[in-house]
Every structure is written in structure tokens, then in C-alpha cells.
Scaffold this motif. Structure first.
Motif, PDB file in Angstrom:
ATOM      1  N   MET A 296       6.707   9.396 -12.281  1.00 56.96           N
ATOM      2  CA  MET A 296       7.932   9.410 -11.485  1.00 56.96           C
ATOM      3  C   MET A 296       7.744  10.212 -10.193  1.00 56.96           C
ATOM      4  N   LEU A 297       7.030  11.318 -10.314  1.00 53.22           N
ATOM      5  CA  LEU A 297       6.774  12.132  -9.120  1.00 53.22           C
ATOM      6  C   LEU A 297       5.930  11.359  -8.109  1.00 53.22           C
ATOM      7  N   ALA A 298       4.982  10.575  -8.631  1.00 55.32           N
ATOM      8  CA  ALA A 298       4.174   9.744  -7.732  1.00 55.32           C
ATOM      9  C   ALA A 298       5.026   8.666  -7.079  1.00 55.32           C
ATOM     10  N   ALA A 299       5.969   8.098  -7.853  1.00 55.75           N
ATOM     11  CA  ALA A 299       6.835   7.042  -7.314  1.00 55.75           C
ATOM     12  C   ALA A 299       7.750   7.569  -6.222  1.00 55.75           C
ATOM     13  N   LEU A 300       8.003   8.872  -6.211  1.00 54.97           N
ATOM     14  CA  LEU A 300       8.842   9.447  -5.154  1.00 54.97           C
ATOM     15  C   LEU A 300       8.205   9.304  -3.779  1.00 54.97           C
ATOM     16  N   GLU A 301       6.906   9.104  -3.747  1.00 53.13           N
ATOM     17  CA  GLU A 301       6.202   8.971  -2.471  1.00 53.13           C
ATOM     18  C   GLU A 301       6.063   7.519  -2.024  1.00 53.13           C
ATOM     19  N   SER A 302       6.695   6.605  -2.765  1.00 49.99           N
ATOM     20  CA  SER A 302       6.612   5.180  -2.406  1.00 49.99           C
ATOM     21  C   SER A 302       7.222   4.936  -1.025  1.00 49.99           C
ATOM     22  N   GLU A 303       6.692   3.945  -0.333  1.00 56.62           N
ATOM     23  CA  GLU A 303       7.268   3.577   0.964  1.00 56.62           C
ATOM     24  C   GLU A 303       8.515   2.732   0.794  1.00 56.62           C
ATOM     25  N   HIS A 304       8.814   2.326  -0.431  1.00 57.18           N
ATOM     26  CA  HIS A 304       9.970   1.461  -0.704  1.00 57.18           C
ATOM     27  C   HIS A 304      11.127   2.307  -1.248  1.00 57.18           C
ATOM     28  N   GLU A 305      12.250   2.260  -0.552  1.00 51.34           N
ATOM     29  CA  GLU A 305      13.386   3.106  -0.926  1.00 51.34           C
ATOM     30  C   GLU A 305      13.866   2.823  -2.346  1.00 51.34           C
ATOM     31  N   ALA A 306      13.920   1.541  -2.750  1.00 50.29           N
ATOM     32  CA  ALA A 306      14.420   1.203  -4.083  1.00 50.29           C
ATOM     33  C   ALA A 306      13.590   1.879  -5.171  1.00 50.29           C
ATOM     34  N   VAL A 307      12.258   1.982  -4.957  1.00 47.92           N
ATOM     35  CA  VAL A 307      11.385   2.641  -5.933  1.00 47.92           C
ATOM     36  C   VAL A 307      11.664   4.144  -5.942  1.00 47.92           C
ATOM     37  N   ARG A 308      11.838   4.722  -4.765  1.00 47.42           N
ATOM     38  CA  ARG A 308      12.133   6.162  -4.696  1.00 47.42           C
ATOM     39  C   ARG A 308      13.463   6.482  -5.381  1.00 47.42           C
ATOM     40  N   VAL A 309      14.451   5.651  -5.124  1.00 41.83           N
ATOM     41  CA  VAL A 309      15.771   5.874  -5.734  1.00 41.83           C
ATOM     42  C   VAL A 309      15.678   5.775  -7.251  1.00 41.83           C
ATOM     43  N   ALA A 310      14.946   4.773  -7.744  1.00 42.28           N
ATOM     44  CA  ALA A 310      14.787   4.619  -9.195  1.00 42.28           C
ATOM     45  C   ALA A 310      14.086   5.835  -9.790  1.00 42.28           C
ATOM     46  N   ALA A 311      13.065   6.358  -9.081  1.00 41.04           N
ATOM     47  CA  ALA A 311      12.348   7.540  -9.574  1.00 41.04           C
ATOM     48  C   ALA A 311      13.262   8.768  -9.598  1.00 41.04           C
ATOM     49  N   LEU A 312      14.072   8.934  -8.559  1.00 40.23           N
ATOM     50  CA  LEU A 312      15.009  10.058  -8.526  1.00 40.23           C
ATOM     51  C   LEU A 312      15.994   9.981  -9.685  1.00 40.23           C
ATOM     52  N   GLU A 313      16.487   8.777  -9.955  1.00 44.95           N
ATOM     53  CA  GLU A 313      17.429   8.603 -11.054  1.00 44.95           C
ATOM     54  C   GLU A 313      16.760   8.905 -12.391  1.00 44.95           C
ATOM     55  N   ALA A 314      15.514   8.440 -12.559  1.00 45.17           N
ATOM     56  CA  ALA A 314      14.787   8.683 -13.804  1.00 45.17           C
ATOM     57  C   ALA A 314      14.540  10.173 -14.011  1.00 45.17           C
ATOM     58  N   LEU A 315      14.215  10.893 -12.960  1.00 44.20           N
ATOM     59  CA  LEU A 315      13.942  12.330 -13.087  1.00 44.20           C
ATOM     60  C   LEU A 315      15.183  13.101 -13.531  1.00 44.20           C
ATOM     61  N   GLY A 316      16.361  12.592 -13.204  1.00 42.40           N
ATOM     62  CA  GLY A 316      17.581  13.227 -13.686  1.00 42.40           C
ATOM     63  C   GLY A 316      17.709  13.151 -15.193  1.00 42.40           C
ATOM     64  N   THR A 317      17.045  12.146 -15.806  1.00 49.04           N
ATOM     65  CA  THR A 317      17.089  11.968 -17.256  1.00 49.04           C
ATOM     66  C   THR A 317      15.954  12.701 -17.954  1.00 49.04           C
ATOM     67  N   ILE A 318      14.739  12.609 -17.402  1.00 47.76           N
ATOM     68  CA  ILE A 318      13.574  13.162 -18.099  1.00 47.76           C
ATOM     69  C   ILE A 318      13.159  14.533 -17.560  1.00 47.76           C
ATOM     70  N   GLY A 319      13.797  14.983 -16.474  1.00 49.21           N
ATOM     71  CA  GLY A 319      13.399  16.240 -15.850  1.00 49.21           C
ATOM     72  C   GLY A 319      14.005  17.450 -16.515  1.00 49.21           C
ATOM     73  N   ASP A 320      13.586  18.616 -16.021  1.00 47.81           N
ATOM     74  CA  ASP A 320      14.119  19.879 -16.517  1.00 47.81           C
ATOM     75  C   ASP A 320      14.299  20.835 -15.337  1.00 47.81           C
ATOM     76  N   ALA A 321      14.471  22.108 -15.631  1.00 46.36           N
ATOM     77  CA  ALA A 321      14.777  23.091 -14.595  1.00 46.36           C
ATOM     78  C   ALA A 321      13.680  23.193 -13.540  1.00 46.36           C
ATOM     79  N   SER A 322      12.458  22.864 -13.909  1.00 48.16           N
ATOM     80  CA  SER A 322      11.364  22.984 -12.950  1.00 48.16           C
ATOM     81  C   SER A 322      11.513  22.026 -11.773  1.00 48.16           C
ATOM     82  N   LEU A 323      12.323  20.990 -11.938  1.00 49.73           N
ATOM     83  CA  LEU A 323      12.501  19.995 -10.881  1.00 49.73           C
ATOM     84  C   LEU A 323      13.632  20.340  -9.914  1.00 49.73           C
ATOM     85  N   VAL A 324      14.341  21.439 -10.170  1.00 50.57           N
ATOM     86  CA  VAL A 324      15.470  21.798  -9.304  1.00 50.57           C
ATOM     87  C   VAL A 324      15.063  21.902  -7.838  1.00 50.57           C
TER      88      VAL A 324
END
Length: 640
Positions: A296-324
């Protein structure tokens, strides 16, 4: 029973309701149930109407046993009653019921045969398989289709053999019907735990089927029958060129649990098109597996906004305090949908240390990032962060201070009120005072204790600067208790002009009519013209809250000197709608400066009077028409 036997739909249903009640009552009493069943059978065999016999069949569905099967079997060849007879037999847990249906298979044709076949299929009556197999080649396509589907529903080795033999010599559309039935056999094997038998069928469809939907069915079946072996097939399909097959494979992989599946899906992201990357990333987010975080962190660097948005949404589910820090930075830097999703994920992060991480991040770093952390604390209703937010409300950065004050308005409690009031009285920057005041008002609204609110405010006024006292007086107007009113009245005589102004404005906007006399007195005696106007307008506003406002409006007219103030009072008199109000307003109809407002007020009063005194109301309107020369007014009055 005679009345029941003569029943027709649309007639008196009371006798039938009685029988239904009896059937329900005896359902768990074997002896009484047998007696009622026998009576229903006799009625069914008697000279009952078609509608009555349908009703008796439905009751036998509830309490019928093997004893009633012969009577129901006799109806299977009846075009009008075959359906309800089959319905009743299907509800009887006795082999005799299925045997009766099987015997009827050779006695009926057309739609009746189709109906019997469908019922045998629902009963999964395997003894009928040979006869059903013979019907696969029937000239009646409806019968053939029903027989094929029934064999698939019954399932088992014998059914599969019959279907495969028939498929070898069948042409379309029967070959397609047979394929559906064979898949149904595979599903039945799978449901029984016979995964090897099921997998052999699914493999054939996945590797050999020409139609996409059969290929998809094969892949879906394999994923369920042999999940440990299906992962290579799913990854191959995801990397393939068929978009529908790819989407189905992702969905199937999404259903499979385990870190191995997560890692396999994550590894595919760089090798598939952007639209597939987005779907994969969303699927990984739904899995909630922290194993996908690196991808997901790698997908955040995608040149495609839809992929970045999907990665951001996924990190809200699988992430923790370290991602703040990362999510806050993205929320601060991004725009549009990407920013909204980053903010939402910052709020959705789970873990007991997320609030601590947000608080830490809000204390240092780029102001925009700090602001995002403060906003997230407010949205999360992180009440434990109230103390740090009070500190941030005095931060050197204006944007941080303002956001902290907004957050305090959302999460602060009565415990923080003194500190919040201190921010009103002595803010870091005078321009922060309005935001601090709004935060205090929000806390008061949630607390709901006006007396306590008043006590806190009065305490804050002691020793405060004139400017601070003026702000507190405004807040006292929100509390509106007796003590608050007394304090505001006392402030009218304050030596400081700013405090006096705040007190008069607070009285003018008071939520009850209690300070009306104070405002009238101020309108009469104030030396400041602006205060005279504010007091008079406040008095007129409060008059509308009283049971008899006309007397107050009369007093207001005596005080009003400017035409615009008199117009305001006349408008109020129009709303009063009393005869006394009419007498006052009529005096101004001849005044050129006030004629229009007087006429409009008289129209309003006449509208009220016409219910009790239509003659007087008509006279009022005639007088207006004779006096007012404004064409607009004429039009309004004529319409009225």
C-alpha cells in the motif's frame, strides 16, 4: 363443513379462518391432528368447489401425513388443482409423497409434467432419475429443460453420468442446459464435502469451456473446492487479458483467507494495468491484513490518482499509529478526493496509541500537517486530547491556534471551561477571541446547565479587562438566567463604553421578554443615538413575545423619532392583528412617509378581523383603496 365446501374466493372467508385456526392449534397434537386431517381428506374427496379444495390442500401442507397422500395424488392430473396438490405433497415428510409424484410423472404432460418434475427436483428424489433421464430427449422443450435442471438439482454420480452421456449427443440449447445442470452436480458434490469429484468438474469448465460464464463458474468452483491449489490459477487470471475473468479472480482471492494470499495479491500490483491495480488495492484493504502495508505504501507513489486514493483508503483499515505522520502529511499536501480520503483514513486508524500519535504530531512540524492532526482529533472526539489542545490554542502559528479552538469546541467539557474562558479574556491574539467564544458557546450547549454556565461566566468577569468583560456579557446573553440578566443590567451603567455597548446589545437580543422595560427606558434616556436605536429595536422584537404586544407597540411609537423606527413598529402592529392595533395604525395612513407601512399593517389586521367582523374588515380595505395612490399597493389589495 358444508359452508367450507361451497366456498369461492371473494365470499365469506370466516369459516376458512376458523379451520386455519384449528389446523394451527392441532399441529403438535398427533391424535387431534389425525382427526382434523381425516376430515380435510373427506372434504377434499367430496363435492367441494375448486377454491375450497385448494384451501384444503394448503391446510394439508401444514398437518398432512402419509394418510392423505392418495387423496392428493388423485388431484395431480387435475389441470386446476395439480399445483396445490403438489404443494401439499412437497410439505409431507413421508416417502409416499415422493412416490406419488413419481407415479404421476407418467400420467401428465405439458405444464403439469413440468410442475411434477420441478417438485421432484425440490424433493431431490433420486429414484426418479431414470425416468427424468429419459425426458432429456423429450420433444417438449419445456419438459426437457425441467428434467435436465431436476437431474442437476438431485445430483450424485448417477445424475452426473446421465447428464454427461446426454451432453455428448446434444445440440444447442440443450447442451447449455446440460452444462448448467452438470455444474449444479458439482455444487452438490462440494456441499457434501466431495471436493475431488467437484474439482474434476470445475477443472473441465475452467480449462475447456468456450463461454466466459462457464469458465468463471469453473474458476469460482475450483477456488472453493481446492483453495490451497487455486491461488496460482487466480493469480494467472488476474494477470490475464480477460477483464471479467480478472475481476472475478480478484473477488475470489478476496474471499480466501491467509497471509499467503495477501502476499500473492500484493505482489501482483506492479504487473497489472492501473485500473486493475486500483481493484487489487481495494481488495487488499478489505482483507484488513497488515501484510499488505508495504504494498500500500508503494501504491501511494503511483502516478494514477485512483490507485493512490485506493491505497490511502486501505491504509485507514490496515494501518496503525505509525502511519499518522504519513497520512497527515498526505492530507495536508493533497487536494480534492485524495485529501478527503487521507483525512478519513487518519480518523479511521485503530489502536489505543493513535490519539497519542496524533497529539504528538500536532505539537511540532509543518503547520498544515499539525492542523490535519488537530482536525482528526476533533473528528475522532478524542476528549483525552483537550489538555494538549488548550496549549495549542496559544501556539505561535495562527492556523494551529484557530484549528485547536475549533477542536476544543467539539470535544472540550465543563472541566475545560475556565481555561477556555481565559482564552476569551486573554487570547494569544485578539483576533482569536471570536473562535474562543464560539468554542465556549459549543461547550455550554452540550453541558445544558445554564446556572453553572452563568456562575463560570460571572467568575470570569472579576478583574477582567473591559474588552474581555464585553465578550463575557455576550455569552451571558446565551445563558439568559436570572443571575445573568442581573449582571447584564448592572453593566449598563459601567464606566466603560465598550462594556455598556455589549450590555445593551445583549439585552436587545435576549431570548425572553424580561428586559423589555430596561430597553424601553434606554430608548427614552440613552444619550448615545446608536444605543437608543438598538434598545428600541430590541424592545419591538421582545414585544412580539408577549401575550398582548399592542400596548408595548404604542409605547414604542411614543419613543420612536425616526421614520425607519416607526416603520418597524407599524410592521409589528400589523402582526398583532388586534382592533386596538388597527386604531393605532389608522392614524398613520395619512402620513406620506409612513403610508405604505400603515396600509400593509392594516391589510394584515383586516385579514384577522374578517373572521370575526367581516364588515369592519371590508371597510378597512375600502379606506386603504381610497387613500393609497401607489399602484403596487392597489394591486396587492385587490388581490387580497
Amino acid at each position: 363443513m358444508y359452508k367450507r365446501q361451497k366456498f369461492n374466493y371473494g365470499g365469506d372467508a370466516a369459516p376458512l379462518r376458523y379451520i386455519e385456526g384449528v389446523v394451527v392449534a392441532v399441529a403438535k397434537d398427533p391424535q387431534a391432528r389425525a382427526q382434523v386431517e381425516e376430515r380435510l381428506v373427506r372434504a377434499l374427496r367430496g363435492k367441494a368447489t375448486r377454491d375450497a379444495r385448494e384451501f384444503f390442500c394448503r391446510q394439508l401442507f401444514t398437518i398432512g401425513t402419509g394418510r392423505c397422500v392418495p387423496a392428493l395424488e388423485a388431484l395431480l392430473t387435475d389441470p386446476e388443482l395439480s399445483h396445490t396438490a403438489r404443494y401439499a405433497l412437497e410439505g409431507i415428510e413421508n416417502p409416499a409423497a415422493c412416490e406419488a409424484l413419481h407415479r404421476a410423472l407418467g400420467k401428465v404432460s405439458g405444464r403439469l409434467k413440468v410442475g411434477v418434475i420441478n417438485t421432484l427436483a425440490r424433493c431431490r428424489y433420486a429414484k426418479a432419475l431414470p425416468d427424468l433421464g429419459a425426458l432429456i430427449s423429450s420433444q417438449d422443450e419445456a419438459v426437457a429443460a425441467a428434467a435436465i435442471a431436476a437431474i442437476g438439482s438431485i445430483g450424485g454420480g448417477e445424475a452426473l453420468k446421465a447428464l454427461e452421456q446426454a451432453r455428448a449427443r446434444a445440440a444447442e440449447p440443450r447442451r447449455t442446459w446440460l452444462d448448467h445442470a452438470i455444474l449444479a452436480c458439482a455444487d452438490a458434490f462440494l456441499a457434501e464435502g466431495k471436493t475431488e469429484e467437484a474439482a474434476r468438474i470445475y477443472q473441465r469448465f475452467y480449462y475447456s469451456a468456450s463461454a466466459r460464464h462457464f469458465k468463471l463458474a469453473g474458476l469460482r468452483g475450483l477456488a472453493r473446492a481446492q483453495p490451497e491449489k487455486a491461488l496460482p490459477l487466480l493469480t494467472s487470471a488476474i494477470k490475464g487479458q480477460d477483464p471479467q475473468l480478472r475481476a472475478s479472480a480478484i473477488a475470489l482471492a478476496d474471499e480466501a483467507r491467509g497471509a499467503e494470499v495477501t502476499r500473492a495479491l500484493a505482489a501482483l500490483i506492479p504487473s497489472v494495468p492501473p485500473e486493475t491495480q486500483e481493484v487489487l488495492v481495494r481488495a487488499l484493504g478489505r482483507r484488513g491484513d497488515p501484510e499488505a502495508r508495504t504494498a500500500m505504501l508503494a501504491a501511494l507513489e503511483s502516478e494514477h490518482e485512483a490507485v493512490r486514493v485506493a491505497a490511502l483508503e486501505a491504509l485507514g483499515t490496515i494501518g496503525d499509529a505509525s502511519l499518522v505522520p504519513l497520512l497527515a502529511a498526505r492530507a495536508a499536501a493533497a487536494r480534492g478526493n485524495e485529501q478527503r480520503v487521507a483525512r478519513a483514513s487518519l480518523v479511521r486508524l485503530r489502536g489505543g496509541d493513535v490519539v497519542a500519535a496524533l497529539t504528538k504530531c500536532s505539537r511540532r512540524g509543518e503547520p498544515k500537517v499539525r492542523v490535519e492532526c488537530i482536525r482528526a482529533l476533533a473528528t475522532r472526539r478524542a476528549t483525552t486530547a483537550a489538555g494538549p489542545l488548550l496549549e495549542l490554542a496559544r501556539d505561535a502559528d495562527e492556523s494551529v491556534r484557530r484549528e485547536a479552538l475549533r477542536a476544543l469546541g467539539a470535544i472540550a467539557s465543563e472541566k475545560e471551561l475556565p481555561a477556555l474562558l481565559a482564552l476569551v479574556l486573554e487570547p494569544k491574539d485578539p483576533r482569536d477571541r471570536a473562535a474562543a467564544e464560539q468554542a465556549v458557546a459549543s461547550v455550554f450547549r452540550r453541558a445544558g446547565d445554564r446556572e453553572k454556565e452563568t456562575a463560570v461566566l460571572l467568575e470570569a468577569m472579576r478583574g477582567a479587562s473591559p474588552e474581555a468583560r464585553a465578550y463575557v456579557i455576550r455569552l451571558l446573553g446565551r445563558a439568559a438566567t436570572a443571575r445573568a440578566l442581573a449582571a447584564v443590567r448592572g453593566a449598563i451603567g459601567d464606566r466603560n463604553e465598550m462594556v455598556r455597548d455589549a450590555a445593551i446589545r445583549a439585552l436587545a437580543s435576549w431570548p425572553t421578554a424580561e428586559p423589555a422595560d430596561d430597553l424601553l427606558r434606554l430608548a427614552q434616556t440613552a444619550t448615545n443615538q446608536a444605543h437608543k436605536v438598538i434598545a428600541l429595536r430590541g424592545y419591538v422584537r421582545l414585544a412580539a413575545m408577549t401575550p398582548n404586544p399592542t400596548a408595548m407597540y404604542v409605547k414604542a411609537l411614543e419613543v420612536a423619532k425616526r421614520p425607519e423606527d416607526k416603520r418597524l413598529v407599524l410592521a409589528g402592529l400589523g402582526g398583532a392583528g388586534s382592533l386596538q392595533a388597527l386604531e393605532v395604525v389608522e392614524k398613520y395612513l395619512e402620513d406620506p412617509q409612513l403610508q405604505s407601512e400603515a396600509a400593509m399593517a392594516m391589510v394584515q389586521i383586516a385579514d384577522v378581523l374578517r373572521r370575526s367582523d367581516a364588515k369592519r374588515a371590508t371597510a378597512v380595505l375600502k379606506r386603504i383603496l381610497a387613500t393609497v395612490k401607489n399602484p403596487v399597493s392597489y394591486t396587492h389589495l385587490r388581490a387580497h
